[in-house]
Structures are given as structure tokens and as C-alpha cells.
Scaffold this active site. Structure first.
Site: not given
Ligand code: NAD
Length: 369
Positions: A79, A114
Site C-alpha cells: 500500500k 484509492d
């Protein structure tokens, strides 16, 4: 004070990216490449502190390891977070600088949109690296991921109906849907076509009106509830498709459904809420399995894009859920615990084979034009 290395002890690599000329401050966390290169979106948020950003990226990248294992894709967990205000601090140069940092990892990390970022932002990063997923089709990406995500929710509902009543028929049942956005609307539409009854809620009146006109055409029954009323709806299954943390002490008390199956991320506020649902006899479909259709799509970008193949792959969600329900039942544990254990076993079993690929080959589409 906790040492930095003890904080990141579960992670393989954490990269602090600092580019003075663009103001980029980002952290990339690679939790695991045991199943393949790390994959995970990039958030942009005005974090209150660097510690908060680090904690977020460490937690989310670990979650991606489980999600990739559950979705059976040849990727590990990673991430990235960019510290900044998406409304104020975005520039093409910042995303190009970010792309250069991603490229410096030489294929160990793939990323895309995201919270706080859009596919368009990563078109700039794409000029620096091929390790970007989920951009628009005109840029060689797979585009809108809500189609396979919604399809995955449908498979999740079918598996849950099968577990509850021995039939995966979607019709002749009532569902309460929270959120009629990109995913929720598609799920609602399909359920109406199958002859189901719906309770729905959304804070966006336009989304409600759109569904009501669809229901009118189909002559189907839809009842609109407020944000607070949705938890008390007299439905068979609650389908959360808006925000996380909605299964908590307050809402569990109100739920009368037999199951919870939806696309929202991190639905359980705390792990213990999985246990409370179990005690109430409410079957919980682990969210990271139900909503993995989007991940399956971006992981599939490794090959030449093919929407049909992606939808075929999302079918695995049906069997994974049935397996997890069975495993939870026979082991006397919650479904979220069963899902986590299922993923850990899969990582253990696959890692030898997959790690060879992750470290020895560059994905085919790294040469995409
Ligand atoms: P979206 O933003 O398109 O839709 C969310 C909808 O929820 C909007 O219509 C919004 O008005 C509504 N909403 C927000 N707060 C609400 C509230 N308090 N009560 C009722 N409705 C509310 O998002 P989406 O892409 O449809 O995703 C829905 C959920 O699924 C999110 O949690 C997302 O993280 C998750 N998810 C989405 C994908 C994907 O491919 N889009 C993949 C995995 C997980």
C-alpha cells in the site's frame, strides 16, 4: 519509545519517499511478496501526523496480503500513502515523482487509485513506471472496477443464501442495501431483476431516484429508508455498500437480518463484533472476500485485458465463501477468523512456487505500450 524496526517487524520493506521539488511526501509499505509482487492502492490524505500515515500504510498493506491470498491472485500485499490534501496539493509533477519512486522498486510494488486519488492522477505516474493498475482503458488499464466488484457481491449473496437455505436463488427474498453508488446500484439493479424486494438508503437523493425509476420499469418493490432506519429493516440480508465500521455495538443491536454481505471495506468496527454477530446467529460474509472483484480485475491486468475472464474469475468468491462458512462452523470460530486462517494457510502453501515468479520475472504487461 517503540523502535521503528519493531513497528515494521511484520513488513518486508517500508520506503519513505521525499521529493522537495514537488513537495511529495509518501510512504510505500510492502508487507509481503510471498505470493508475488506487492499490490495495493495509493491513498492521499492530510494525515494529522507522519506517525498516523505510517500506521495507516502498515495496517492497510497487511490487509492487502490477506485480500490477495483470498482472491487467489499472484500478488502480495502493499500500500502507499501520500501525505497531503487531495483538494489542494495535487500536481502532475507530484504524481510523476511518486511514479519514479514506484519504478525504483523494480517491479516489487504495483499501485493505483484509492481514497483521495483518481485513475487520472496515475496517468502521470504511468509516464515514469509501468507498475500502475486500474487506469482508464485508453491508457491500457482495465477501467471501472465496480462491475466485477458488484458481480462478486452477487456471488457472495448466492453463496450465503445457499448456506442459509440450501438454495442460491436471489429472488423471493428481501435485502436492505446501504449505499447506491457504483457498486450498490448495480447490486440493487440485479436483485430487482431477480424479483427480490429491497429496502434502500443513500444520503444522495439522486441515487435513490435513479433506483426508483429502475424499479418502476420492472414493477418491483423498493422501500426507501433513512440512514438510521436501514439497520432495523425487516430484511433477510443486510448489504452494506457505503462505508466501513457499520457493524458496531449500536447497529448490531438493531439488526434482525440473517446475514450481512456487502462490498464496504472493514465493515466490522472491531474484530469482536464478528463474535457478537455469530452469537446473534447472523452470518457474516468476510468483506475482503466479497469485495475482491475489483482486485481480481486489476490483478488480471498482468495478462491482456479481458472483461469476460475477470467476471469468470470472480466466480471463485462463491466457493471461497462456502468453504469459509463450513470451516468456521466446524471449528467453532467466527467467519472472519476462518477467512484469516484460510488466507494464512494459502500463503504458506503457495509461497514457494509464487515467490519464484515474483522475484524472477517482470510481469508481461510491463512492456505494455
Ligand atoms: P461510491 O462512492 O460510488 O458509493 C457509495 C455510496 O454510498 C454513495 O452513493 C454515497 O452517497 C453513499 N453513502 C455514503 N454515506 C452514506 C450513509 N451514511 N448512508 C447511506 N449511504 C451513504 O463507492 P463504491 O465504489 O460504490 O464503493 C462502495 C463501498 O465498497 C466502499 O466502501 C468501497 O470502499 C467498497 N469497495 C468498492 C470497490 C469498487 O470496485 N468500487 C472495490 C472494493 C470495495
Amino acid at each position: 519509545m517503540m523502535s521503528l524496526f519493531s513497528k515494521i517487524r511484520e513488513h518486508e520493506q517500508v520506503v519513505f519517499c521525499n521529493d522537495e521539488s514537488t513537495g511529495l511526501k509518501a510512504i510505500i509499505a510492502i508487507h509481503s511478496t510471498r505470493l508475488g509482487p506487492a499490490l495495493g492502492g495509493c491513498r492521499m490524505l492530510p494525515y494529522a501526523s507522519e506517525e498516523e500515515a505510517l500506521e495507516d500504510v502498515l495496517r492497510l498493506s497487511k490487509g492487502m496480503t490477506y485480500k490477495c491470498a483470498a482472491a487467489d491472485v499472484d500478488f502480495g500485499g502493499g500500500k502507499a500513502v501520500i501525505i497531503g490534501d487531495p483538494a489542494r496539493d495535487k500536481t502532475p509533477e507530484l504524481f510523476r515523482a511518486f511514479g519514479q519512486f514506484v519504478e525504483s522498486l523494480n517491479g516489487r510494488f504495483y499501485t493505483g487509485t484509492d481514497m483521495g486519488t483518481t485513475p487520472e492522477d496515475f496517468v502521470h505516474s504511468l509516464r515514469e513506471t509501468n507498475c500502475i493498475v486500474g487506469v482508464d482503458e485508453v491508457y491500457g488499464g482495465s477501467g471501472d472496477s465496480s462491475v466485477p466488484t458488484a458481480q462478486g457481491v452477487i456471488y457472495g449473496l448466492q453463496a450465503t443464501n445457499q448456506a442459509l437455505s440450501g438454495s442460491d436463488d436471489l429472488g423471493n427474498k428481501c435485502y436492505s442495501i446501504q449505499g447506491l453508488g457504483k457498486v450498490g446500484f448495480k447490486v440493487a439493479e440485479r436483485l430487482l431483476e431477480e424479483g427480490a424486494d429491497l429496502y434502500v438508503t443513500d444520503i444522495n437523493q439522486k441515487a435513490i431516484e435513479r433506483l426508483l425509476s429502475k424499479a418502476k420499469i420492472l414493477g418491483a418493490g423498493v422501500k426507501v429508508l433513512s440512514s438510521e432506519e436501514i439497520y432495523q429493516a425487516n430484511a433477510d440480508v443486510f448489504v452494506p455498500c457505503a462505508m466501513g465500521g457499520i457493524i458496531n455495538d449500536q447497529t448490531i443491536e438493531q439488526l434482525t437480518v440473517k446475514a450481512v454481505v456487502g462490498s464496504a471495506n472493514n465493515q466490522l468496527l472491531k474484530l469482536r463484533h464478528g463474535q457478537i454477530l455469530k452469537e446473534k446467529g447472523i452470518l457474516f460474509a468476510p468483506d475482503y472476500i466479497v469485495n475482491s472483484g475489483g482486485l481480481i480485475q486489476v490483478a488480471d491486468e498482468l495478462y491482456t485485458p479481458n472483461k469476460e475472464r475477470v467476471l469468470q474469475k470472480t466466480k471463485a468468491i462463491y466457493n471461497s465463501l462456502l468453504h469459509i462458512y463450513e470451516f468456521a462452523n466446524t471449528s467453532g470460530i467466527t467467519t472472519i477468523e476462518a477467512a484469516n486462517e484460510f488466507c494464512e494457510k494459502r500463503i504458506e502453501a503457495r509461497s514457494r512456487r509464487n515467490s519464484f515468479f515474483s522475484h524472477m520475472k517482470r510481469p508481461k504487461w510491463a512492456v505494455r505500450t
